[in-house]
Write a protein that holds these residues in place. Sequence first.
Motif, short mmCIF file in Angstrom:
data_model
loop_
_atom_site.label_atom_id
_atom_site.label_comp_id
_atom_site.label_asym_id
_atom_site.label_seq_id
_atom_site.Cartn_x
_atom_site.Cartn_y
_atom_site.Cartn_z
N ALA A 1 0.82 -1.21 0.00
CA ALA A 1 0.00 0.00 0.00
C ALA A 1 0.86 1.26 0.00
N SER B 1 -2.58 3.63 -1.57
CA SER B 1 -2.08 2.97 -2.77
C SER B 1 -2.08 3.89 -3.98
N LEU C 1 -2.91 -3.31 -2.86
CA LEU C 1 -3.24 -2.26 -3.82
C LEU C 1 -4.60 -1.63 -3.57
#
Length: 422
Positions: free
Chosen positions: A104, A151, A146
């Motif tokens: 992230a 992100s 993600l």
Amino acid sequence: MATIIFTGIVLMALMGAPIFAVFSLLALTAFHFAEIETSAVVIEMVRLAHHPTLLAIPVFTFAGYLLAESKTPDRLLRLAQAGLGWMPGGVAIVSLLVCAIFTAFTGGSGVTIIALGGLLFPILSKEGYSDRFSLGLITASGSLGLLFPPSLPIILYGLVGKVDIDKLFLAGIVPCFVLIGILSLYAIWMGRGNQQRAPREPFSIDEFKGALWGARYELPIPFFVLIGIYGGFTTASEASVVTAAYVLLMNCVLYKDLSFTGDVPKITKDSMTLVGAILLILACALGFVNYIVDEDVPMLILELMKEHVDSQLTFLLCLNVFLLLVGMMLDIFSAIVVVVPIITPIAAEFGVDPIHLAVIFLTNLEIGYLTPPVGLNLFIASFRFERPVTDIYKASIPFLILLIIALVIITYIPAITLFWFK
């Protein structure tokens, strides 16, 4: 002539030409044969340059690279092990969580596999997991985060798809935990006999306190993003600046992991090289997307789909198959820029919420990294662990199947994504 030129561009792409060059040539050629002034290629670039959230991309990337080059992964891994390592499958769950959080912030699955793979593989092996399972878990974990804020793909999707980035940050949290949860159940199942082969360490309050104290400066980082944005104190760009400043202070002054003069210049160069590549692809691809939109390609596709697709459920099924193929063939940044403007109006016609569409899109692209034969994570893991890519294929298949099951759940139960906004 147009056919010959476009065929040549496709062949260049297949031979490994830079993706930004391919998009630029496609855009310039398309506008030329449409007899449209080629200056139209740069219109979207100018609009993008004035977008207030664009600053968040380089700043969050810089913060992520600082974390990757420091000892933060070791401290987070120790904390997660101390808290969860005593559980059945606890070490595998730790691996999933740490990889997700790390991805992230770094914005790239390849960085996670390279940075954490060497740490996690021997720990999983020591716990009693087979090499095949360990390889598959790390390869799958590389792109898990993600959907977690902050992100980079979420920020980029918001920019291209014209969706509120603050809402996207919130919307991806529960779907990401669904992905982690399903893989965690599998890890527990696969590790059910490990207690005899490799006895687990019992929970130690002293070790947990020590690990908690060791990671004391990392723990506030997520709150800079979440509380800052959702508390109304900062915008996404301002939150990125606060986060990067804190991470720089933490690693150079508090922990002294990094040196202002020795490490930070190199980290800045490496992180901005990635940002430059992302923005170059973004700028060049937007020119091509501009042509696609001007020629009403999304509407033509929509009319074609209406002839063969008669429900939202069927549309979502077709969308998932298409996006898995896209995720396998294109990197996530190129896919967002090129595909999102095409599918957004089509999805709206079938009644798909734009925030739900964003989560479906990003989940598919995340899984695409793991999809044979050319998913990017497969080759990165093959390089990192010096194993034949066919071994990585075999190791990854069970995780790929489970992630697709999670994708179906996320796709057909919109409340998982949208309950925040009811």
